[in-house]
Design a protein around this motif. Structure first.
Motif, mmCIF file in Angstrom:
data_model
loop_
_atom_site.group_PDB
_atom_site.id
_atom_site.type_symbol
_atom_site.label_atom_id
_atom_site.label_comp_id
_atom_site.label_asym_id
_atom_site.label_seq_id
_atom_site.Cartn_x
_atom_site.Cartn_y
_atom_site.Cartn_z
ATOM 1 N N LYS A 5 -11.491 -3.363 2.461
ATOM 2 C CA LYS A 5 -11.256 -2.102 1.744
ATOM 3 C C LYS A 5 -12.338 -1.070 2.039
ATOM 4 O O LYS A 5 -12.079 0.124 2.081
ATOM 5 N N LYS A 6 -13.562 -1.560 2.256
ATOM 6 C CA LYS A 6 -14.706 -0.649 2.453
ATOM 7 C C LYS A 6 -14.931 -0.291 3.923
ATOM 8 O O LYS A 6 -15.735 0.572 4.225
ATOM 9 N N ASP A 7 -14.241 -0.979 4.819
ATOM 10 C CA ASP A 7 -14.537 -0.767 6.242
ATOM 11 C C ASP A 7 -14.109 0.637 6.680
ATOM 12 O O ASP A 7 -12.970 1.038 6.452
ATOM 13 N N PRO A 8 -15.033 1.386 7.311
ATOM 14 C CA PRO A 8 -14.697 2.764 7.692
ATOM 15 C C PRO A 8 -13.585 2.852 8.745
ATOM 16 O O PRO A 8 -12.886 3.856 8.826
ATOM 17 N N ARG A 9 -13.388 1.797 9.527
ATOM 18 C CA ARG A 9 -12.365 1.845 10.582
ATOM 19 C C ARG A 9 -10.981 1.523 10.042
ATOM 20 O O ARG A 9 -10.000 2.173 10.421
ATOM 21 N N ILE A 10 -10.868 0.526 9.194
ATOM 22 C CA ILE A 10 -9.530 0.061 8.780
ATOM 23 C C ILE A 10 -9.331 0.019 7.259
ATOM 24 O O ILE A 10 -8.275 -0.397 6.786
ATOM 25 N N GLY A 11 -10.341 0.507 6.523
ATOM 26 C CA GLY A 11 -10.247 0.490 5.057
ATOM 27 C C GLY A 11 -9.012 1.208 4.534
ATOM 28 O O GLY A 11 -8.434 0.801 3.518
ATOM 29 N N SER A 12 -8.578 2.256 5.238
ATOM 30 C CA SER A 12 -7.445 3.054 4.745
ATOM 31 C C SER A 12 -6.156 2.224 4.688
ATOM 32 O O SER A 12 -5.292 2.486 3.849
ATOM 33 N N PHE A 13 -6.033 1.210 5.547
ATOM 34 C CA PHE A 13 -4.846 0.343 5.495
ATOM 35 C C PHE A 13 -4.752 -0.360 4.126
ATOM 36 O O PHE A 13 -3.675 -0.705 3.680
ATOM 37 N N PHE A 14 -5.925 -0.597 3.533
ATOM 38 C CA PHE A 14 -5.973 -1.439 2.325
ATOM 39 C C PHE A 14 -6.232 -0.627 1.056
ATOM 40 O O PHE A 14 -6.588 -1.182 0.032
ATOM 41 N N LYS A 15 -6.027 0.709 1.141
ATOM 42 C CA LYS A 15 -6.407 1.551 -0.010
ATOM 43 C C LYS A 15 -5.616 1.215 -1.281
ATOM 44 O O LYS A 15 -6.153 1.300 -2.376
ATOM 45 N N ASP A 16 -4.363 0.788 -1.142
ATOM 46 C CA ASP A 16 -3.555 0.455 -2.330
ATOM 47 C C ASP A 16 -3.500 -1.055 -2.588
ATOM 48 O O ASP A 16 -2.717 -1.521 -3.416
ATOM 49 N N THR A 17 -4.295 -1.801 -1.842
ATOM 50 C CA THR A 17 -4.239 -3.265 -1.936
ATOM 51 C C THR A 17 -5.107 -3.787 -3.075
ATOM 52 O O THR A 17 -6.250 -3.347 -3.234
ATOM 53 N N ASN A 18 -4.570 -4.728 -3.828
ATOM 54 C CA ASN A 18 -5.358 -5.450 -4.832
ATOM 55 C C ASN A 18 -6.134 -6.545 -4.071
ATOM 56 O O ASN A 18 -5.517 -7.488 -3.554
ATOM 57 N N PRO A 19 -7.466 -6.413 -3.972
ATOM 58 C CA PRO A 19 -8.221 -7.343 -3.120
ATOM 59 C C PRO A 19 -8.103 -8.801 -3.566
ATOM 60 O O PRO A 19 -8.092 -9.704 -2.728
ATOM 61 N N LYS A 20 -7.984 -9.019 -4.863
ATOM 62 C CA LYS A 20 -7.900 -10.409 -5.353
ATOM 63 C C LYS A 20 -6.560 -11.028 -4.928
ATOM 64 O O LYS A 20 -6.508 -12.174 -4.481
ATOM 65 N N ALA A 21 -5.482 -10.234 -5.045
ATOM 66 C CA ALA A 21 -4.161 -10.749 -4.675
ATOM 67 C C ALA A 21 -4.109 -11.055 -3.171
ATOM 68 O O ALA A 21 -3.580 -12.097 -2.758
ATOM 69 N N LEU A 22 -4.680 -10.151 -2.360
ATOM 70 C CA LEU A 22 -4.694 -10.400 -0.906
ATOM 71 C C LEU A 22 -5.533 -11.643 -0.600
ATOM 72 O O LEU A 22 -5.136 -12.495 0.199
ATOM 73 N N ALA A 23 -6.699 -11.744 -1.281
ATOM 74 C CA ALA A 23 -7.580 -12.897 -1.038
ATOM 75 C C ALA A 23 -6.862 -14.209 -1.367
ATOM 76 O O ALA A 23 -7.046 -15.210 -0.663
ATOM 77 N N GLU A 24 -6.039 -14.200 -2.403
ATOM 78 C CA GLU A 24 -5.332 -15.437 -2.770
ATOM 79 C C GLU A 24 -4.313 -15.827 -1.699
ATOM 80 O O GLU A 24 -4.165 -17.011 -1.368
ATOM 81 N N GLN A 25 -3.633 -14.818 -1.161
ATOM 82 C CA GLN A 25 -2.678 -15.115 -0.076
ATOM 83 C C GLN A 25 -3.416 -15.648 1.151
ATOM 84 O O GLN A 25 -2.985 -16.611 1.780
ATOM 85 N N LEU A 26 -4.531 -14.965 1.471
ATOM 86 C CA LEU A 26 -5.306 -15.392 2.650
ATOM 87 C C LEU A 26 -5.896 -16.792 2.444
ATOM 88 O O LEU A 26 -5.939 -17.590 3.384
ATOM 89 N N ARG A 27 -6.330 -17.058 1.224
ATOM 90 C CA ARG A 27 -6.873 -18.395 0.916
ATOM 91 C C ARG A 27 -5.829 -19.483 1.210
ATOM 92 O O ARG A 27 -6.104 -20.461 1.902
ATOM 93 N N ASP A 28 -4.618 -19.271 0.711
ATOM 94 C CA ASP A 28 -3.575 -20.285 0.916
ATOM 95 C C ASP A 28 -3.206 -20.408 2.388
ATOM 96 O O ASP A 28 -2.972 -21.500 2.900
ATOM 97 N N GLN A 29 -3.173 -19.247 3.063
ATOM 98 C CA GLN A 29 -2.797 -19.249 4.482
ATOM 99 C C GLN A 29 -3.844 -19.998 5.318
ATOM 100 O O GLN A 29 -3.508 -20.862 6.126
#
Ligand code: HEM
Length: 140
Positions: free
Chosen positions: A48-72
């Protein structure tokens, strides 16, 4: 005698196959589910904070994404999880991800893994599992 040897060999193969398919060494090296969850929380916050790609994740709930990534990542690395999120192609189809964006995300993950003290060899094993996904994620 030969029949017994053949039967013994078949039994050995049958017993060794699942342990190969069920190799969880990468999962364990990543700190199992708690380690992977911590890593993915850090990673999605950095995204979310990355200056190059943060804009992709501006509406993303970081905890929800982290949970998906954790399972994956838990499942991919041989752990006892089942990823139940969207398939990679439809999840990224409308985002217009470029190769450079993909590489930036990999760099962010490397930063998270460095800070978590994950050894280089372990990092490379995870990256090798993720790298082929670019085919489903990079669309332009
Ligand atoms: C190997 C690389 C990648 C993996 C493993 C990955 C994995 C995922 C996963 C598991 C989800 C959640 C899907 C769901 O909620 O059902 C997701 C969503 C998403 N990904 Fe990726 N991704 C990768 C690369 C990228 C890249 C390079 C970008 C953009 C720079 C990106 C942007 C997004 C966005 C914006 C979402 C939606 C998040 C939301 O629901 O708000 N991903 N990705």
């Amino acid at each position: 005698m030969n029949r017994i040897r053949t039967a013994l060999l078949a039994l050995m193969l049958a017993c060794s196959a699942p342990s190969f398919a069920g190799d969880d060494s990468l999962y364990r090296a990543l700190g199992e589910k708690p380690g992977i969850e911590k890593l993915m929380m850090d990673f999605s916050a950095r995204l979310k904070k990355d200056p190059r790609i943060g804009s992709f994740f501006k509406d993303t709930n970081p905890k929800a994404l982290a949970e998906q990534l954790r399972d994956q990542v838990c499942e991919l690395s041989g752990g006892p999880c089942k990823y139940e999120g969207a398939k990679m192609k439809p999840a990224h189809a409308d985002l217009g991800v470029k190769r450079g964006d993909f590489n930036a995300l990999v760099e962010v993950l490397q930063q998270s893994m460095d800070d978590a003290g994950i050894p280089f060899a372990t990092q490379n094993k995870l990256l090798a599992l993720l790298a082929p996904m670019h085919r489903d994620i990079v669309t332009r």
